[in-house]
Write a protein that holds these residues in place. Structure first.
Motif, short mmCIF file in Angstrom:
data_model
loop_
_atom_site.label_atom_id
_atom_site.label_comp_id
_atom_site.label_asym_id
_atom_site.label_seq_id
_atom_site.Cartn_x
_atom_site.Cartn_y
_atom_site.Cartn_z
N ALA A 173 0.83 -1.21 0.00
CA ALA A 173 0.00 0.00 0.00
C ALA A 173 0.86 1.25 0.00
O ALA A 173 0.58 2.22 -0.71
CB ALA A 173 -0.93 -0.01 1.20
N ALA A 174 1.94 1.22 0.78
CA ALA A 174 2.73 2.44 1.00
C ALA A 174 3.54 2.85 -0.23
O ALA A 174 3.81 4.03 -0.43
CB ALA A 174 3.67 2.23 2.18
N HIS A 175 3.95 1.90 -1.05
CA HIS A 175 4.84 2.20 -2.17
C HIS A 175 4.10 2.72 -3.40
O HIS A 175 4.73 3.15 -4.37
CB HIS A 175 5.64 0.96 -2.56
CG HIS A 175 6.62 0.54 -1.51
ND1 HIS A 175 7.19 -0.72 -1.50
CD2 HIS A 175 7.13 1.19 -0.44
CE1 HIS A 175 8.01 -0.82 -0.47
NE2 HIS A 175 7.98 0.32 0.19
N ARG A 176 2.80 2.69 -3.38
CA ARG A 176 2.03 3.08 -4.57
C ARG A 176 2.08 4.58 -4.83
O ARG A 176 2.29 5.39 -3.93
CB ARG A 176 0.57 2.66 -4.42
CG ARG A 176 0.32 1.17 -4.43
CD ARG A 176 -1.16 0.89 -4.20
NE ARG A 176 -1.62 1.46 -2.92
CZ ARG A 176 -2.89 1.66 -2.59
NH1 ARG A 176 -3.84 1.34 -3.46
NH2 ARG A 176 -3.21 2.16 -1.42
N ASP A 177 1.86 4.93 -6.08
CA ASP A 177 1.58 6.31 -6.47
C ASP A 177 0.14 6.31 -6.96
O ASP A 177 -0.15 5.94 -8.10
CB ASP A 177 2.52 6.77 -7.58
CG ASP A 177 2.28 8.22 -8.00
OD1 ASP A 177 1.27 8.81 -7.55
OD2 ASP A 177 3.10 8.74 -8.78
N THR A 178 -0.77 6.70 -6.10
CA THR A 178 -2.20 6.60 -6.42
C THR A 178 -2.66 7.66 -7.40
O THR A 178 -3.82 7.65 -7.81
CB THR A 178 -3.04 6.67 -5.14
OG1 THR A 178 -2.72 7.87 -4.42
CG2 THR A 178 -2.77 5.45 -4.24
N THR A 179 -1.75 8.56 -7.79
CA THR A 179 -2.11 9.51 -8.85
C THR A 179 -1.98 8.87 -10.22
O THR A 179 -2.42 9.45 -11.22
CB THR A 179 -1.21 10.76 -8.79
OG1 THR A 179 0.14 10.41 -9.14
CG2 THR A 179 -1.23 11.39 -7.40
N VAL A 180 -1.37 7.68 -10.28
CA VAL A 180 -1.19 6.97 -11.55
C VAL A 180 -2.30 5.94 -11.69
O VAL A 180 -2.62 5.21 -10.75
CB VAL A 180 0.19 6.27 -11.60
CG1 VAL A 180 0.33 5.45 -12.89
CG2 VAL A 180 1.31 7.30 -11.50
N ASN A 181 -2.87 5.87 -12.86
CA ASN A 181 -3.90 4.89 -13.15
C ASN A 181 -3.23 3.53 -13.41
O ASN A 181 -2.41 3.42 -14.33
CB ASN A 181 -4.69 5.32 -14.39
CG ASN A 181 -5.88 4.42 -14.69
OD1 ASN A 181 -5.90 3.24 -14.31
ND2 ASN A 181 -6.88 4.95 -15.38
N PRO A 182 -3.53 2.50 -12.62
CA PRO A 182 -2.87 1.20 -12.81
C PRO A 182 -3.13 0.60 -14.18
O PRO A 182 -2.36 -0.24 -14.65
CB PRO A 182 -3.46 0.33 -11.70
CG PRO A 182 -4.75 0.98 -11.33
CD PRO A 182 -4.50 2.46 -11.52
N ARG A 183 -4.20 1.01 -14.85
CA ARG A 183 -4.49 0.49 -16.18
C ARG A 183 -3.61 1.13 -17.25
O ARG A 183 -3.48 0.60 -18.34
CB ARG A 183 -5.97 0.71 -16.52
CG ARG A 183 -6.93 -0.06 -15.62
CD ARG A 183 -8.36 0.08 -16.06
NE ARG A 183 -8.86 1.46 -15.95
CZ ARG A 183 -9.38 1.98 -14.83
NH1 ARG A 183 -9.46 1.23 -13.74
NH2 ARG A 183 -9.81 3.22 -14.81
N GLN A 184 -3.00 2.27 -16.90
CA GLN A 184 -2.13 2.95 -17.85
C GLN A 184 -0.66 2.54 -17.71
O GLN A 184 0.03 2.31 -18.68
CB GLN A 184 -2.26 4.47 -17.67
CG GLN A 184 -3.66 5.02 -17.92
CD GLN A 184 -4.15 4.75 -19.32
OE1 GLN A 184 -3.39 4.76 -20.29
NE2 GLN A 184 -5.45 4.48 -19.47
N ASP A 185 -0.19 2.45 -16.45
CA ASP A 185 1.21 2.10 -16.19
C ASP A 185 1.28 1.47 -14.81
O ASP A 185 1.38 2.16 -13.81
CB ASP A 185 2.10 3.34 -16.26
CG ASP A 185 3.59 3.02 -16.19
OD1 ASP A 185 3.97 2.05 -15.50
OD2 ASP A 185 4.39 3.74 -16.84
N PHE A 186 1.20 0.15 -14.76
CA PHE A 186 1.10 -0.51 -13.46
C PHE A 186 2.38 -0.38 -12.66
O PHE A 186 2.34 -0.26 -11.43
CB PHE A 186 0.72 -1.98 -13.62
CG PHE A 186 0.25 -2.59 -12.33
CD1 PHE A 186 -1.06 -2.44 -11.93
CD2 PHE A 186 1.13 -3.28 -11.51
CE1 PHE A 186 -1.50 -2.98 -10.72
CE2 PHE A 186 0.70 -3.83 -10.31
CZ PHE A 186 -0.62 -3.66 -9.90
N PHE A 187 3.52 -0.40 -13.30
CA PHE A 187 4.78 -0.28 -12.57
C PHE A 187 4.83 1.04 -11.82
O PHE A 187 5.18 1.08 -10.64
CB PHE A 187 5.97 -0.40 -13.52
CG PHE A 187 7.30 -0.25 -12.83
CD1 PHE A 187 7.94 -1.35 -12.27
CD2 PHE A 187 7.93 0.98 -12.73
CE1 PHE A 187 9.16 -1.22 -11.62
CE2 PHE A 187 9.15 1.13 -12.08
CZ PHE A 187 9.76 0.02 -11.53
#
Length: 707
Positions: A63-77
């Motif tokens: 949870a902590a390492h995510r960048d929630t401003t990025v859409n996972p469907r666009q660039d999951f990494f």
């Protein structure tokens, strides 16, 4: 495939001694910044032990390492790891920073403590060797005072050369620590895995591979342009006048370019049949007559067992022989001096070491600063006698409960692949039965070896750092030679337990999973939920390595580890057609500037990544966590599985290093090891709701379907 043991890699401004597991060393984590394969040595952190020094955190890394401003469907990494990347810039000593570095940083201080305790109070022969090695590497006053002195004997031997026979003799003697003329090692015969054989390979280059001598992109051109000046600068440390060194450098580059022109490209080295050419030593001498190869082997100490040898690239040896005659003897002597000073640089004075780093570390890899001395010494010590250290670490940091968990996980993954093979629509029953048999025969090695190497004959003592490093390399040379004429020891490990890496060895049909590969920084194993573990360890490590037994190279070896066709012609054609879809997919990815991934060179690793994800997912669906479908940190078990896999590739890399890897690495960069295979996984589409137009979306007709 066969073992190439005495190889070198220019890393962090140094040449680090490598023990290649196989020609196709099918490993999960290839190189982290500033480290070669053998120097990965990412020791077990606090996740498996019960030491009072172990610290845990309540933070959920997924949870902590995510960048929630990025859409996972666009660039999951970027979605999975972007938050951590934004908050953790690459330190100046590194060209890459990520999870592997975090694991090692946790252990550096412990390793330092172990060494300092050994110095203060050595308890036995091993601790005395550890203390002597550490002290010789840390004594910068002596290193700086000695300057070039430790290698004066090698330089004098080169100066005394007066003909080609002597050149070959000295080259053979130097090859235990310097990459001169060619590569030679002891390995299992790829077509008779019960026998150890002498293998010759292309080598002898000062730049990482042939493409550095010919590619015209801006970054490679810049490196090539600076190369003669670097050679000249290093030769001047040997006492050579500047003008003479400049002329010598020009001749050396010309000579290496001849060798490079006749070296195979990275992707061509991945064809096991094309790189297997067994012949009598007399035939090698006929093919490359300007070296008496029988005498060369005698100087290596292995002529007694070598009536026949395996030559990887015959054309290289013909070109080498011709160059020995066409180029001046003085050029060859200067070439040997260059190879010696370059190889020895990490073990000499700060000035010499820093000069090597300026080229190989700063220019080529983008590192701003050289790693601290004590960390460099620890890396070298791991390469020299890491298994001795491993005996101390596994007692504390990899308990029986953790070992059992991952042994069971191997069997879960094996069972998943069994079902997939049985259900393949494109494969004939005949090939299926042989594939299932090979799968059943895969040996698993988890955590640490049952039998430890004996380092008592390694002559580590109160002597120069170079001499201690040289003695370690000579010990490894003799250790490998001792295998000739004996049954293959299939119990041996070629990684230490504390290594943050894993491999599949096709000649033994085995997967080797050191304890260190299961580390999650700051966490004990019992804190990790199955979703994270099945993604992080089950998919990106265990499933990855098992799939290597059935990738474009591994599938060419049978259950006993022999290079032998067991497929029908029709099934081979179907496999290759499906693999071509993956080649095309990865050829399309741009890494940096105008440099694309080499889809053919990275095919085996890409197949293994995809296979690992599919197998891990199949196995995870049988767990209680998946069935209960309860959220942790707001994430479903399915989401946590894909994030767990992505955690294994948490890292970011400088452009210089990315460019180097495009030319030299059979692994795709971290970002594409997540986004690439996920785009081919139907379950990923279901969990994250991908639709046409999303950055991660690939039409069904373009998704890779192999295993």
């Amino acid at each position: 495939m066969s073992t190439i043991l005495h190889e070198w890699a220019k890393v962090n401004g140094q040449k680090l001694y490598l023990q290649f597991q196989t020609i196709f060393l099918l490993m999960k984590r290839y190189v982290f910044a500033g480290m070669g394969i053998s120097a990965l040595a990412f020791f077990m952190a606090c996740n498996q032990g019960n030491s009072s020094a172990d610290k845990t955190t309540s933070e959920d890394p997924l949870a902590a390492h995510r960048d929630t401003t990025v859409n996972p469907r666009q660039d999951f990494f970027d979605y999975a790891n972007g938050g951590w990347i934004k908050s953790n810039p690459i330190p100046p000593q590194y060209s890459q920073w990520g999870i592997g570095n975090l694991v090692k940083e946790e252990l550096y201080n412990r390793l330092r403590t172990i060494n300092e305790k050994a110095v203060a109070n050595p308890q036995d022969a091993i601790s005395k060797k550890i203390a002597a090695f550490w002290q010789s590497g840390m004594d910068s006053v002596k290193l700086n005072a000695d300057g070039i002195k430790p290698i004066e004997g090698q330089l004098k031997a080169i100066d005394a050369i007066s003909n080609l026979q002597q050149l070959a003799q000295v080259s053979a003697q130097l090859s235990s620590f310097a990459d001169v003329l060619c590569g030679i090692g002891i390995s299992q015969d790829a077509k008779n895995s019960e026998v150890m054989a002498v293998t010759f390979w292309q080598g002898g280059l000062g730049l990482p591979n042939r493409d550095y001598y010919f590619n015209t992109d801006e970054r490679t051109t810049k490196v090539r342009a600076a190369y003669p000046g670097h050679i000249s600068h290093m030769l001047q440390f040997t006492g050579m006048p500047a003008a003479t060194a400049d002329a010598a450098a020009t001749d050396i580059v010309k000579l290496e370019t001849i060798l490079a022109k006749n070296s195979r490209k990275l992707e061509a080295l991945r064809d096991p049949n094309a790189n297997y050419n067994k012949m009598a030593v007399t035939k090698l001498t006929q093919m490359a007559p300007n070296i008496d190869w029988a005498l060369y082997l005698q100087h290596q100490g292995i002529a007694k067992f070598a009536d026949t040898v395996i030559v990887g690239q015959p054309e290289f040896y013909t070109a080498l022989s011709n160059a020995l005659k066409s180029e001046k003897l003085e050029t060859w002597k200067n070439y040997l001096k260059w190879q010696v000073i370059s190889s020895a640089a990490p073990y000499l004075s700060d000035t010499i070491s820093a000069s090597s780093f300026a080229f190989y570390g700063k220019l080529m890899r983008g590192q701003e600063k050289q790693q601290l001395r004590w960390k460099r010494v620890l890396d070298n010590e791991e390469s020299a006698m890491g298994e001795a250290l491993g005996q101390l670490f596994v007692k504390e940091y990899f308990n029986a409960t953790a070992k059992k968990r991952y042994e069971n996980l191997v069997e879960d993954i094996r069972a998943a692949l069994k079902v997939r093979i049985q259900n393949l629509a494109w494969m004939s029953d005949s090939t299926k039965q042989k594939a299932l048999y090979k799968l059943s025969k895969i040996t698993k090695k988890v955590g640490y070896p049952d039998k430890w190497k004996d380092f008592s004959a390694m002559d580590i003592k109160n002597q120069s750092y170079f001499d201690n490093s040289l003695q370690a390399q000579i010990w490894w040379h003799n250790h490998e030679i001792s295998k000739l004429g004996k049954p293959v020891d299939r119990t041996e490990w070629d990684m230490t337990p504390q290594t943050y890496n894993a491999y599949y060895n096709p000649s033994n049909n085995e997967i080797v999973l050191p304890a260190g590969i299961f580390t999650v920084p700051g966490k004990r194993d019992e804190e990790l939920d199955d979703a994270l573990v099945y993604g992080y360890a089950g998919a990106s490590t265990i499933g990855h390595e098992i799939t290597h037994g059935f990738d474009d190279e591994g599938r060419q070896f049978d259950a006993e580890g022999n290079l032998k066709s067991w497929w029908t012609k029709e099934d081979e054609e179907k496999f290759n057609k499906r693999a071509a879809v993956m080649v095309q997919q990865f050829d399309g990815y741009v890494v940096v500037d105008s440099l694309h991934i080499n889809g053919k060179a990275t095919l085996g690793e890409n197949i293994a990544d995809l296979g690992g994800i599919l197998l891990g997912w199949d196995a995870f669906q049988k767990t209680e966590q998946f069935k209960k479908n309860e959220k942790i940190s707001g994430l479903t078990p399915s989401e946590r599985y894909f994030l767990g896999y992505s955690l294994g590739w948490l890292s970011h890399t400088k452009k210089e290093e990315l460019a180097r890897r495009v030319l030299t690495d059979v692994h795709s960069p971290a970002k594409f090891r997540v986004n690439g295979p996920f785009s081919d996984v139907d379950a990923f589409y279901d969990v994250y709701g991908l639709k046409p137009g999303d950055g991660m979306y690939r039409p069904d007709s373009l998704r890779v379907r192999i295993w």
